[in-house]
Write a protein that holds these residues in place. Structure first.
Motif, PDB file in Angstrom:
ATOM      1  N   LEU A  26       0.831  -1.205   0.000  1.00 31.46           N
ATOM      2  CA  LEU A  26       0.000   0.000   0.000  1.00 31.46           C
ATOM      3  C   LEU A  26       0.866   1.256   0.000  1.00 31.46           C
ATOM      4  CD1 LEU A  26      -2.708  -1.148   2.560  1.00 31.46           C
ATOM      5  CD2 LEU A  26      -2.968  -0.965   0.071  1.00 31.46           C
ATOM      6  N   LYS A  27       1.929   1.218   0.770  1.00 34.14           N
ATOM      7  CA  LYS A  27       2.839   2.357   0.852  1.00 34.14           C
ATOM      8  C   LYS A  27       3.483   2.630  -0.506  1.00 34.14           C
ATOM      9  CE  LYS A  27       7.109   3.759   3.093  1.00 34.14           C
ATOM     10  NZ  LYS A  27       8.165   3.344   4.019  1.00 34.14           N
ATOM     11  N   ASP A  28       3.861   1.575  -1.228  1.00 36.50           N
ATOM     12  CA  ASP A  28       4.474   1.740  -2.549  1.00 36.50           C
ATOM     13  C   ASP A  28       3.522   2.434  -3.523  1.00 36.50           C
ATOM     14  OD1 ASP A  28       6.814   0.560  -1.702  1.00 36.50           O
ATOM     15  OD2 ASP A  28       6.368  -1.400  -2.590  1.00 36.50           O
ATOM     16  N   SER A  53      -0.095  12.376 -16.686  1.00 35.58           N
ATOM     17  CA  SER A  53       0.115  12.283 -15.244  1.00 35.58           C
ATOM     18  C   SER A  53      -1.219  12.141 -14.517  1.00 35.58           C
ATOM     19  CB  SER A  53       0.842  13.515 -14.714  1.00 35.58           C
ATOM     20  OG  SER A  53       2.175  13.524 -15.152  1.00 35.58           O
ATOM     21  N   LEU A  54      -2.214  12.855 -14.993  1.00 35.48           N
ATOM     22  CA  LEU A  54      -3.543  12.763 -14.383  1.00 35.48           C
ATOM     23  C   LEU A  54      -4.123  11.367 -14.574  1.00 35.48           C
ATOM     24  CD1 LEU A  54      -5.803  14.185 -12.910  1.00 35.48           C
ATOM     25  CD2 LEU A  54      -6.682  14.958 -15.116  1.00 35.48           C
ATOM     26  N   GLN A  55      -3.960  10.803 -15.754  1.00 33.28           N
ATOM     27  CA  GLN A  55      -4.445   9.453 -16.022  1.00 33.28           C
ATOM     28  C   GLN A  55      -3.688   8.435 -15.164  1.00 33.28           C
ATOM     29  OE1 GLN A  55      -4.386   8.291 -20.133  1.00 33.28           O
ATOM     30  NE2 GLN A  55      -5.050   6.219 -19.705  1.00 33.28           N
ATOM     31  N   GLN A  56      -2.379   8.594 -15.069  1.00 36.91           N
ATOM     32  CA  GLN A  56      -1.569   7.682 -14.251  1.00 36.91           C
ATOM     33  C   GLN A  56      -1.971   7.787 -12.779  1.00 36.91           C
ATOM     34  OE1 GLN A  56       0.415   5.348 -15.227  1.00 36.91           O
ATOM     35  NE2 GLN A  56       1.338   4.771 -13.289  1.00 36.91           N
ATOM     36  N   TYR A  57      -2.199   9.009 -12.317  1.00 34.87           N
ATOM     37  CA  TYR A  57      -2.618   9.216 -10.930  1.00 34.87           C
ATOM     38  C   TYR A  57      -3.962   8.535 -10.678  1.00 34.87           C
ATOM     39  CZ  TYR A  57      -3.850  11.450  -6.566  1.00 34.87           C
ATOM     40  OH  TYR A  57      -4.202  11.671  -5.251  1.00 34.87           O
ATOM     41  N   ASN A  62      -7.081   4.112  -8.252  1.00 31.92           N
ATOM     42  CA  ASN A  62      -7.946   2.933  -8.354  1.00 31.92           C
ATOM     43  C   ASN A  62      -7.230   1.681  -7.861  1.00 31.92           C
ATOM     44  OD1 ASN A  62     -10.071   4.431  -9.413  1.00 31.92           O
ATOM     45  ND2 ASN A  62      -9.493   4.011 -11.528  1.00 31.92           N
ATOM     46  N   GLN A  63      -5.953   1.569  -8.200  1.00 35.76           N
ATOM     47  CA  GLN A  63      -5.159   0.422  -7.747  1.00 35.76           C
ATOM     48  C   GLN A  63      -5.051   0.416  -6.227  1.00 35.76           C
ATOM     49  OE1 GLN A  63      -1.166   0.266  -9.353  1.00 35.76           O
ATOM     50  NE2 GLN A  63      -0.551  -1.369  -7.965  1.00 35.76           N
ATOM     51  N   ASN A  67      -6.388  -2.501  -3.845  1.00 33.67           N
ATOM     52  CA  ASN A  67      -5.458  -3.180  -2.939  1.00 33.67           C
ATOM     53  C   ASN A  67      -5.915  -3.073  -1.487  1.00 33.67           C
ATOM     54  OD1 ASN A  67      -3.874  -3.766  -5.150  1.00 33.67           O
ATOM     55  ND2 ASN A  67      -2.243  -2.348  -4.638  1.00 33.67           N
ATOM     56  N   LEU A  68      -6.366  -1.881  -1.111  1.00 30.66           N
ATOM     57  CA  LEU A  68      -6.822  -1.669   0.260  1.00 30.66           C
ATOM     58  C   LEU A  68      -8.038  -2.538   0.559  1.00 30.66           C
ATOM     59  CD1 LEU A  68      -6.509  -0.203   2.944  1.00 30.66           C
ATOM     60  CD2 LEU A  68      -7.885   1.668   1.990  1.00 30.66           C
TER      61      LEU A  68
END
Length: 109
Positions: A26-28, A53-57, A62-63, A67-68
């Motif tokens: 989660l930290k990564d 960058s906005l799309q990657q963010y 979402n990831q 994961n959470l």
């Protein structure tokens, strides 16, 4: 000074390691999100590449959420299994005492 992640690893109960929340994973993802956020801030000034960058963010966000949710479900299921084990042990203990009570009452008759 020991970091928070190391403190969590050190405090884990032996045999339950796989049931703990994967703090490092989660930290990564959060770290990657921070990098993309920094890029977004600098791109607002430079007006260059902010869309990627906005799309990657957004994808990282979402990831992280996914994961959470997986980690919470893993911890919850483990907790429920342990609670179930305790409930079974209590039930077995009560059953055993009921049999003893019936035997004592039968002997008294």
């Amino acid at each position: 000074m020991v970091g928070f992640g190391q403190s969590i690893r050190d405090a884990r109960r032996q045999g339950w390691e796989d049931a703990y929340l994967d703090y490092e994973r989660l930290k990564d993802v959060l770290h990657q999100m921070q990098i993309e956020c920094d890029k977004l801030e600098s791109n607002l000034i430079d007006d260059d590449g902010s869309q990627s960058s906005l799309q990657q963010y957004s994808e990282l966000s979402n990831q992280f959420t996914s994961n959470l949710q997986q980690e919470i479900e893993k911890v919850s299921l483990f907790s429920l299994s342990k609670i179930g084990g305790v409930a079974n042990a209590i039930g077995a203990h009560r059953c055993m005492h009921r049999k003893d009570d019936v035997s004592v009452k039968s002997a008294q008759l």
